[in-house]
Design an enzyme around this catalytic site. Sequence first.
Site, PDB file in Angstrom:
ATOM      1  N   CYS A   1       1.071  -1.074  -0.094  1.00 49.58           N
ATOM      2  CA  CYS A   1       0.187   0.150  -0.240  1.00 49.58           C
ATOM      3  C   CYS A   1       0.907   1.470   0.229  1.00 49.58           C
ATOM      4  CB  CYS A   1      -0.769   0.080   1.144  1.00 49.58           C
ATOM      5  SG  CYS A   1      -2.705   1.272   0.826  1.00 49.58           S
TER       6      CYS A   1
ATOM      7  N   ARG B   1     -12.257   7.276  -1.429  1.00 46.55           N
ATOM      8  CA  ARG B   1     -11.107   5.985  -0.718  1.00 46.55           C
ATOM      9  C   ARG B   1     -11.907   4.706  -1.384  1.00 46.55           C
ATOM     10  NH1 ARG B   1      -6.967   7.271   2.458  1.00 46.55           N
ATOM     11  NH2 ARG B   1      -6.522   5.231   2.314  1.00 46.55           N
TER      12      ARG B   1
ATOM     13  N   HIS C   1      -3.705  -4.829   2.510  1.00 41.94           N
ATOM     14  CA  HIS C   1      -3.220  -5.150   3.581  1.00 41.94           C
ATOM     15  C   HIS C   1      -3.967  -6.625   4.072  1.00 41.94           C
ATOM     16  CE1 HIS C   1      -2.494  -1.447   3.944  1.00 41.94           C
ATOM     17  NE2 HIS C   1      -3.588  -0.925   3.483  1.00 41.94           N
TER      18      HIS C   1
HETATM   19  N1  GLN Z   1      -2.275   6.886   2.732  1.00 41.91           N
HETATM   20  C1  GLN Z   1      -2.230   6.178   1.220  1.00 41.91           C
HETATM   21  C2  GLN Z   1      -4.016   6.669   0.259  1.00 41.91           C
HETATM   22  O1  GLN Z   1      -4.840   6.406   1.278  1.00 41.91           O
HETATM   23  C3  GLN Z   1      -1.917   4.322   1.635  1.00 41.91           C
HETATM   24  C4  GLN Z   1      -3.620   3.829   2.398  1.00 41.91           C
HETATM   25  C5  GLN Z   1      -2.738   2.532   3.296  1.00 41.91           C
HETATM   26  O2  GLN Z   1      -0.972   2.507   2.960  1.00 41.91           O
HETATM   27  N2  GLN Z   1      -3.663   1.880   3.616  1.00 41.91           N
HETATM   28  O3  GLN Z   1      -3.819   6.061  -1.048  1.00 41.91           O
END
Ligand code: GLN
Length: 250
Positions: A93, A127, A194
């Site tokens: 990520c 998101r 993840h």
């Molecule tokens: N901050 C990054 C995003 O929102 C990565 C998020 C994460 O590692 N879960 O895209």
Amino acid sequence: MKIRIGHLYPEYLNIYADRGNIAVFARRAGLRGHELEVTPISVGDEVRPGEHDLLYIGGGQDREQALIAPDLAARREAVREAVAGGAALLAVCGGYQLMGRGYRGRHGDDMPGVGLFGHETFAGERRMIGDVLLDCELEPGRRRTLAGFENHAGRTRLDADAAALGRVVAGYGNDGESGDEGCRLGRAIGTYLHGPLLPRNPWLADWLLAQALAHATGGEPPELEPLPDALEARAHAVSAQRARDRGGRF
Ligand code: GLN
């Protein structure tokens, strides 16, 4: 054998307990009689190509990414040299985003990347959150699935000549449109998954361990003795079903 892991920025990039992936490496290596030596590499520390059989970097929020991105970018040549020299790499990520050319975060901050993977990432409005299922073919003719959980604002666009880690069966993946998820360059793997990723995808843990062993010995990746992975298989099945039920589009 001793397998030497360099864990990049463990105190900054550990969202969703990404360090659980290291616990999986340690256990699965130990059950095959190998020892895992994990060295944290943090702000101000050098990456010395050849000293690590596998580099690992987890995910994080934009804030944590921005704190370490300049330091990581200063180690750009060393990370690329390590991978070119045959070290394995797993980037999750936020760490995956920073292994590309760069990431423009939610608040417009431009974070420089390592340029290992041919991709760029820009944060979008919404998101991308939920369970993901991928179809992967790391070796021709050997198709396997990966199940995990994604939560990212970043949209990652692969260059035309960059290879994805897998095709999205359910979920969003790199950008919610291309059907690509992650990136793969030789022994280096980057992904949004993840979970942590490896407890429910033991085949990938073993693939990476075998690549790391190949770096350690200078030989071919060994066939690792199979382990009784009944619990892992159940975790994978539950996760894969959740992803299928969800479908995964905006
Ligand atoms: N901050 C990054 C995003 O929102 C990565 C998020 C994460 O590692 N879960 O895209």
